[in-house]
Design a protein around this motif. Structure first.
Motif, PDB file in Angstrom:
ATOM      1  N   SER A  85       0.622  -0.576  -0.196  1.00  0.00           N
ATOM      2  CA  SER A  85       0.131   0.262  -0.079  1.00  0.00           C
ATOM      3  C   SER A  85       0.964   1.178   0.302  1.00  0.00           C
ATOM      4  O   SER A  85       1.912   1.270   0.528  1.00  0.00           O
ATOM      5  N   VAL A  86       0.763   2.270  -0.609  1.00  0.00           N
ATOM      6  CA  VAL A  86       1.414   3.253  -0.642  1.00  0.00           C
ATOM      7  C   VAL A  86       0.447   4.438  -0.707  1.00  0.00           C
ATOM      8  O   VAL A  86      -0.543   4.714  -1.297  1.00  0.00           O
ATOM      9  N   VAL A  87       0.886   5.156   0.071  1.00  0.00           N
ATOM     10  CA  VAL A  87      -0.196   6.985   0.379  1.00  0.00           C
ATOM     11  C   VAL A  87      -0.156   7.998  -0.106  1.00  0.00           C
ATOM     12  O   VAL A  87       1.282   8.405   0.880  1.00  0.00           O
ATOM     13  N   VAL A  88      -0.049   9.216  -1.042  1.00  0.00           N
ATOM     14  CA  VAL A  88       0.418  10.313  -0.705  1.00  0.00           C
ATOM     15  C   VAL A  88      -0.056  11.463  -0.283  1.00  0.00           C
ATOM     16  O   VAL A  88      -1.351  10.999  -0.455  1.00  0.00           O
ATOM     17  N   ARG A  89       0.179  12.055   0.542  1.00  0.00           N
ATOM     18  CA  ARG A  89      -0.806  13.496   1.283  1.00  0.00           C
ATOM     19  C   ARG A  89       0.243  14.552   0.512  1.00  0.00           C
ATOM     20  O   ARG A  89       1.285  14.294   0.125  1.00  0.00           O
ATOM     21  N   GLY A  90      -1.313  15.539   0.356  1.00  0.00           N
ATOM     22  CA  GLY A  90      -0.353  17.055  -0.318  1.00  0.00           C
ATOM     23  C   GLY A  90      -1.437  17.993   0.095  1.00  0.00           C
ATOM     24  O   GLY A  90      -2.722  17.313   0.046  1.00  0.00           O
ATOM     25  N   ASP A  91      -0.974  19.219  -1.450  1.00  0.00           N
ATOM     26  CA  ASP A  91      -2.248  19.780  -2.133  1.00  0.00           C
ATOM     27  C   ASP A  91      -2.262  20.024  -3.120  1.00  0.00           C
ATOM     28  O   ASP A  91      -0.997  18.964  -3.567  1.00  0.00           O
ATOM     29  N   THR A  92      -3.281  20.178  -3.811  1.00  0.00           N
ATOM     30  CA  THR A  92      -3.694  19.817  -5.162  1.00  0.00           C
ATOM     31  C   THR A  92      -3.328  21.910  -5.467  1.00  0.00           C
ATOM     32  O   THR A  92      -3.581  22.717  -5.124  1.00  0.00           O
ATOM     33  N   GLN A  93      -2.904  20.898  -6.876  1.00  0.00           N
ATOM     34  CA  GLN A  93      -3.471  22.968  -7.412  1.00  0.00           C
ATOM     35  C   GLN A  93      -4.011  22.111  -9.530  1.00  0.00           C
ATOM     36  O   GLN A  93      -3.655  21.507  -9.290  1.00  0.00           O
ATOM     37  N   VAL A  94      -3.984  23.193 -10.212  1.00  0.00           N
ATOM     38  CA  VAL A  94      -5.233  22.914 -11.596  1.00  0.00           C
ATOM     39  C   VAL A  94      -3.698  23.254 -12.394  1.00  0.00           C
ATOM     40  O   VAL A  94      -3.291  24.592 -12.417  1.00  0.00           O
ATOM     41  N   ILE A  95      -3.572  22.559 -13.194  1.00  0.00           N
ATOM     42  CA  ILE A  95      -2.254  22.645 -14.341  1.00  0.00           C
ATOM     43  C   ILE A  95      -2.992  23.700 -14.988  1.00  0.00           C
ATOM     44  O   ILE A  95      -3.918  23.174 -16.314  1.00  0.00           O
ATOM     45  N   GLU A  96      -2.295  24.338 -15.594  1.00  0.00           N
ATOM     46  CA  GLU A  96      -2.347  25.302 -16.532  1.00  0.00           C
ATOM     47  C   GLU A  96      -1.863  25.651 -17.109  1.00  0.00           C
ATOM     48  O   GLU A  96      -2.235  26.170 -18.671  1.00  0.00           O
ATOM     49  N   ASP A  97      -0.901  25.025 -17.170  1.00  0.00           N
ATOM     50  CA  ASP A  97       0.481  25.795 -17.922  1.00  0.00           C
ATOM     51  C   ASP A  97       0.254  24.771 -19.387  1.00  0.00           C
ATOM     52  O   ASP A  97       0.286  23.209 -19.230  1.00  0.00           O
ATOM     53  N   GLN A  98       0.149  25.159 -20.966  1.00  0.00           N
ATOM     54  CA  GLN A  98      -0.005  24.102 -21.824  1.00  0.00           C
ATOM     55  C   GLN A  98       1.616  23.380 -21.467  1.00  0.00           C
ATOM     56  O   GLN A  98       0.864  21.594 -22.151  1.00  0.00           O
ATOM     57  N   SER A  99       1.982  23.189 -21.567  1.00  0.00           N
ATOM     58  CA  SER A  99       3.360  22.931 -21.839  1.00  0.00           C
ATOM     59  C   SER A  99       3.079  20.913 -20.756  1.00  0.00           C
ATOM     60  O   SER A  99       3.334  20.598 -20.892  1.00  0.00           O
TER      61      SER A  99
END
Length: 154
Positions: A85-99
């Motif tokens: 089992s693996v758990v990643v915790r963090g914060d989210t952000q919207v990716i807006e850069d096209q590249s």
């Protein structure tokens, strides 16, 4: 064998990232309207973060709020009788850069569910934990037929 005596191996960061990189489906936990929600998402690992696509809705709204989030994956290998089992915790952000979006798409990120998924979200890892353990042998006569452990004993 007593499951309390079976060793649990804490996975290294590299082991966790390797398992994440080798998987495509996880469970995303975010806060929606003040309570936790869990969503299945397909994802890719990009620059040691988790990227996924979504339509407008709860996942997008939760990501835009930049609240804490987590992604969990797990698996079982019948040949070795090991689960992980693996758990990643963090914060989210919207990716807006096209590249960045192009780079994520280049890794094969393709939504499973039909419909337009034009919003790209990144879960930035702040904490990463994982463990691997030997599973308790099933009682083949009493264990449910759907139990994945049975495959290594039948």
């Amino acid at each position: 064998m007593d499951s309390l005596k079976l060793p649990i191996e804490n996975l290294s960061f590299d082991d966790c990232w390797d398992l994440l990189s080798g998987d495509t489906l996880g469970r995303l936990a975010i806060v929606v309207d003040g309570h936790p929600e869990v969503f299945p998402v397909n994802f890719v690992v990009h620059r040691r973060s988790i990227a996924f696509r979504t339509a407008a809705g709860s996942k997008l709204w939760g990501a835009m709020m930049e609240r804490p989030a987590a992604l969990e994956i797990d698996g079982y290998a019948p040949a070795t009788e090991l689960a992980w089992s693996v758990v990643v915790r963090g914060d989210t952000q919207v990716i807006e850069d096209q590249s960045e979006m192009d780079a994520v798409d280049g890794l094969g990120l393709e939504p499973w569910q039909p419909g337009e998924k034009s919003n790209y979200i990144r879960l930035n890892a702040k904490a990463l934990t994982g463990r691997r353990f030997q599973v308790n042998r099933p009682d083949v006569w009493n264990t449910r037929l759907q139990d994945r452990r049975r495959a290594s004993f039948e």
